[in-house]
Design a protein around this motif. Structure first.
Motif, PDB file in Angstrom:
ATOM      1  N   LEU A  14       0.840  -1.423   0.047  1.00 37.35           N
ATOM      2  CA  LEU A  14      -0.525   0.008  -0.051  1.00 37.35           C
ATOM      3  C   LEU A  14       1.218   1.305  -0.151  1.00 37.35           C
ATOM      4  O   LEU A  14       0.528   2.067  -0.627  1.00 37.35           O
ATOM      5  CB  LEU A  14      -0.991  -0.346   1.604  1.00 37.35           C
ATOM      6  CG  LEU A  14      -2.260   0.571   0.988  1.00 37.35           C
ATOM      7  CD1 LEU A  14      -2.805   0.194   0.145  1.00 37.35           C
ATOM      8  CD2 LEU A  14      -2.898   0.628   3.163  1.00 37.35           C
ATOM      9  N   PHE A  15       2.024   1.139   0.879  1.00 40.08           N
ATOM     10  CA  PHE A  15       3.231   2.229   0.529  1.00 40.08           C
ATOM     11  C   PHE A  15       3.610   2.354  -0.466  1.00 40.08           C
ATOM     12  O   PHE A  15       3.700   3.510  -0.936  1.00 40.08           O
ATOM     13  CB  PHE A  15       3.693   2.060   1.666  1.00 40.08           C
ATOM     14  CG  PHE A  15       5.041   3.135   1.464  1.00 40.08           C
ATOM     15  CD1 PHE A  15       5.050   4.030   2.627  1.00 40.08           C
ATOM     16  CD2 PHE A  15       6.102   2.956   1.166  1.00 40.08           C
ATOM     17  CE1 PHE A  15       5.588   5.357   2.683  1.00 40.08           C
ATOM     18  CE2 PHE A  15       7.236   3.677   1.195  1.00 40.08           C
ATOM     19  CZ  PHE A  15       7.363   4.949   1.777  1.00 40.08           C
ATOM     20  N   ILE A  16       4.112   1.368  -1.449  1.00 38.20           N
ATOM     21  CA  ILE A  16       4.692   2.004  -2.626  1.00 38.20           C
ATOM     22  C   ILE A  16       3.256   2.513  -3.812  1.00 38.20           C
ATOM     23  O   ILE A  16       3.963   2.779  -4.397  1.00 38.20           O
ATOM     24  CB  ILE A  16       5.356   0.268  -3.048  1.00 38.20           C
ATOM     25  CG1 ILE A  16       6.087  -0.049  -2.044  1.00 38.20           C
ATOM     26  CG2 ILE A  16       5.609   0.240  -4.797  1.00 38.20           C
ATOM     27  CD1 ILE A  16       6.908  -1.801  -2.648  1.00 38.20           C
ATOM     28  N   LEU A  17       2.597   1.539  -3.512  1.00 38.28           N
ATOM     29  CA  LEU A  17       1.025   1.897  -4.200  1.00 38.28           C
ATOM     30  C   LEU A  17       0.976   3.923  -4.614  1.00 38.28           C
ATOM     31  O   LEU A  17       0.423   4.151  -4.717  1.00 38.28           O
ATOM     32  CB  LEU A  17       0.263   1.149  -4.405  1.00 38.28           C
ATOM     33  CG  LEU A  17       0.288  -0.129  -4.538  1.00 38.28           C
ATOM     34  CD1 LEU A  17      -1.582  -1.216  -4.294  1.00 38.28           C
ATOM     35  CD2 LEU A  17       0.323  -0.123  -6.646  1.00 38.28           C
ATOM     36  N   THR A  18       0.890   3.667  -3.165  1.00 39.17           N
ATOM     37  CA  THR A  18       0.907   5.390  -2.983  1.00 39.17           C
ATOM     38  C   THR A  18       2.144   6.069  -3.019  1.00 39.17           C
ATOM     39  O   THR A  18       1.538   7.241  -3.861  1.00 39.17           O
ATOM     40  CB  THR A  18       1.137   5.373  -0.982  1.00 39.17           C
ATOM     41  OG1 THR A  18      -0.205   4.753  -0.286  1.00 39.17           O
ATOM     42  CG2 THR A  18       0.384   6.860  -0.127  1.00 39.17           C
ATOM     43  N   ILE A  19       3.005   6.205  -2.755  1.00 39.02           N
ATOM     44  CA  ILE A  19       4.090   6.678  -3.677  1.00 39.02           C
ATOM     45  C   ILE A  19       4.053   6.744  -5.339  1.00 39.02           C
ATOM     46  O   ILE A  19       4.118   8.119  -5.684  1.00 39.02           O
ATOM     47  CB  ILE A  19       5.772   6.888  -3.182  1.00 39.02           C
ATOM     48  CG1 ILE A  19       5.502   6.390  -1.026  1.00 39.02           C
ATOM     49  CG2 ILE A  19       6.451   7.140  -3.654  1.00 39.02           C
ATOM     50  CD1 ILE A  19       5.670   7.838  -0.854  1.00 39.02           C
ATOM     51  N   ALA A  20       4.177   5.262  -5.743  1.00 42.08           N
ATOM     52  CA  ALA A  20       3.944   5.809  -6.581  1.00 42.08           C
ATOM     53  C   ALA A  20       2.863   6.309  -7.436  1.00 42.08           C
ATOM     54  O   ALA A  20       3.445   7.074  -8.904  1.00 42.08           O
ATOM     55  CB  ALA A  20       4.166   3.854  -7.463  1.00 42.08           C
ATOM     56  N   THR A  21       1.080   6.888  -7.508  1.00 35.46           N
ATOM     57  CA  THR A  21       0.711   7.495  -7.663  1.00 35.46           C
ATOM     58  C   THR A  21       0.340   8.529  -7.315  1.00 35.46           C
ATOM     59  O   THR A  21      -0.058   9.041  -8.035  1.00 35.46           O
ATOM     60  CB  THR A  21      -0.930   6.502  -7.176  1.00 35.46           C
ATOM     61  OG1 THR A  21      -0.881   6.145  -5.855  1.00 35.46           O
ATOM     62  CG2 THR A  21      -0.997   4.821  -8.086  1.00 35.46           C
ATOM     63  N   GLY A  22       0.893   8.818  -6.389  1.00 39.00           N
ATOM     64  CA  GLY A  22       1.304  10.038  -5.407  1.00 39.00           C
ATOM     65  C   GLY A  22       2.504  10.585  -6.391  1.00 39.00           C
ATOM     66  O   GLY A  22       1.949  12.113  -7.036  1.00 39.00           O
ATOM     67  N   ILE A  23       3.199  10.262  -6.955  1.00 36.82           N
ATOM     68  CA  ILE A  23       4.356  10.422  -8.007  1.00 36.82           C
ATOM     69  C   ILE A  23       3.739  11.262  -9.328  1.00 36.82           C
ATOM     70  O   ILE A  23       3.849  12.394 -10.071  1.00 36.82           O
ATOM     71  CB  ILE A  23       5.483  10.019  -8.219  1.00 36.82           C
ATOM     72  CG1 ILE A  23       6.145   9.528  -6.750  1.00 36.82           C
ATOM     73  CG2 ILE A  23       6.489  10.061  -9.009  1.00 36.82           C
ATOM     74  CD1 ILE A  23       7.348   9.077  -7.030  1.00 36.82           C
ATOM     75  N   ILE A  24       3.001   9.885  -9.843  1.00 35.26           N
ATOM     76  CA  ILE A  24       2.199  10.413 -10.805  1.00 35.26           C
ATOM     77  C   ILE A  24       1.174  11.702 -10.830  1.00 35.26           C
ATOM     78  O   ILE A  24       1.545  12.655 -12.213  1.00 35.26           O
ATOM     79  CB  ILE A  24       1.536   9.314 -11.701  1.00 35.26           C
ATOM     80  CG1 ILE A  24       2.496   7.896 -11.910  1.00 35.26           C
ATOM     81  CG2 ILE A  24       0.754   9.695 -12.622  1.00 35.26           C
ATOM     82  CD1 ILE A  24       2.301   6.724 -12.445  1.00 35.26           C
ATOM     83  N   TRP A  25       0.518  11.507  -9.811  1.00 38.25           N
ATOM     84  CA  TRP A  25      -0.679  12.639 -10.152  1.00 38.25           C
ATOM     85  C   TRP A  25       0.354  13.443  -9.655  1.00 38.25           C
ATOM     86  O   TRP A  25       0.327  15.162 -10.388  1.00 38.25           O
ATOM     87  CB  TRP A  25      -1.270  12.757  -8.075  1.00 38.25           C
ATOM     88  CG  TRP A  25      -2.860  13.646  -8.183  1.00 38.25           C
ATOM     89  CD1 TRP A  25      -3.673  14.103  -8.541  1.00 38.25           C
ATOM     90  CD2 TRP A  25      -1.765  15.303  -6.848  1.00 38.25           C
ATOM     91  NE1 TRP A  25      -4.102  14.602  -7.901  1.00 38.25           N
ATOM     92  CE2 TRP A  25      -3.515  15.445  -7.278  1.00 38.25           C
ATOM     93  CE3 TRP A  25      -0.726  14.934  -6.665  1.00 38.25           C
ATOM     94  CZ2 TRP A  25      -3.296  16.614  -6.260  1.00 38.25           C
ATOM     95  CZ3 TRP A  25      -0.535  16.690  -5.861  1.00 38.25           C
ATOM     96  CH2 TRP A  25      -2.035  17.612  -5.423  1.00 38.25           C
TER      97      TRP A  25
END
Length: 303
Positions: A14-25
């Protein structure tokens, strides 16, 4: 008992997904969207110039295509659109389960009759202090676990697993379990007999009592067929603080550690067998059953 062993790395995922989608956003808001706007403005300028020339030549033109062109030029690519829409949801879930409440499912019977197999429970993540997710390091001290609390923690022998038991001993306590009765700091707990408990799955009965642990009353089970002594305890760290005999055992809880036992006393592998739970392995305090798909009457709080 083991909780969510299959999803043991869910917090990290969940942390990795948050960081990855946050960077894209973030990149889309501050970079990609500006590039699309710039390209759209250029395309609209060319559209306007072309139509202006046609009008100057006396040719009637349809300007309705201008809005469609702008919408197409500003449209997010699919991968950015999905990432951007998922980011706030994933980030909210990560925050809630890391700092406020985390759900767990009870897979075994070691906490019967308090918690049943299939109970979906909520765990308060901040009662015992604020901890950084993933590494579980406490950064803000709030409350300490108390005797009688139902607590989720990392299994000392395998920290990738989450266990749930009841706190029966806090740092400095002398815990004696003699003939299936608890004695805490020299004071024997009170036990009120209740009707025998029927295990509907195995069609067996167990003795049931209401135990009073530091003012917290809760039901426990005893299997008369099981011996009072602890069979084959592990050579756990600081086991020199414990002594075992045919009637039970006595342990002095070290500083910064807790002694845990299941309410299904003769069907629980707990601190009697694998030792003390260090403070850094604490996950949170279990307090509410939010669903059991096999029995919705299970919904509610518990002690």
């Amino acid at each position: 008992m083991s909780l969510q062993s299959i999803l043991g790395n869910f917090a990290l995922i969940l942390f990795i997904l948050t960081i990855a989608t946050g960077i894209i956003w973030f990149l889309d808001v501050f970079h990609f969207s500006r590039l699309r706007r710039a390209r759209a403005n250029q395309a609209l300028a060319e559209f306007d110039a072309r139509h202006a020339k046609l009008k100057a030549d006396g040719i009637k033109v349809d300007d309705s295509g201008r809005h469609r062109l702008e919408a197409e030029m500003l449209k997010q690519p699919t991968w950015i659109e999905y990432s951007g829409s998922f980011f706030p949801v994933i980030a909210l879930v990560f925050f809630l389960r890391s700092f406020l409440y985390e759900p767990f499912k009870i897979p075994s019977s070691s906490m019967v009759p308090t918690l049943m197999i299939g109970d979906l429970i909520l765990v308060n993540k901040y009662t015992y202090g604020i901890r950084l997710p993933i590494i579980n390091k406490k950064i803000i001290q709030l409350n300490d676990p108390q005797r009688g609390d139902v607590m989720v923690f990392k299994f000392p022998k395998d920290p990738s697993l989450d266990y749930i038991k009841r706190v029966v001993g806090v740092p400095g306590d002398k815990i004696t379990y003699k003939n299936k009765r608890l004695i805490v700091n020299g004071k024997e707990l009170s036990y009120q007999p209740l009707p025998d408990y029927l295990d509907e799955e195995h069609l067996t009965y167990s003795k049931q009592y209401l135990e009073n642990l530091s003012g917290i009353t809760h039901k426990i089970l005893n299997d008369e067929r099981a011996p009072a002594y602890v069979q084959n305890p592990d050579p756990f760290p600081m086991n020199e603080a414990c002594s075992y005999n045919v009637e039970g055992f006595t342990c002095t809880v070290p500083a910064g550690h807790y002694f845990m036992m299941g309410d299904n006393r003769d069907n629980s592998l707990d601190s009697r067998y694998w030792g003390f739970v260090p403070d850094q392995y604490i996950v949170g305090k279990a307090f509410f059953v939010w669903m059991n798909f096999g029995n919705i009457k299970r919904i509610g709080g518990f002690q």
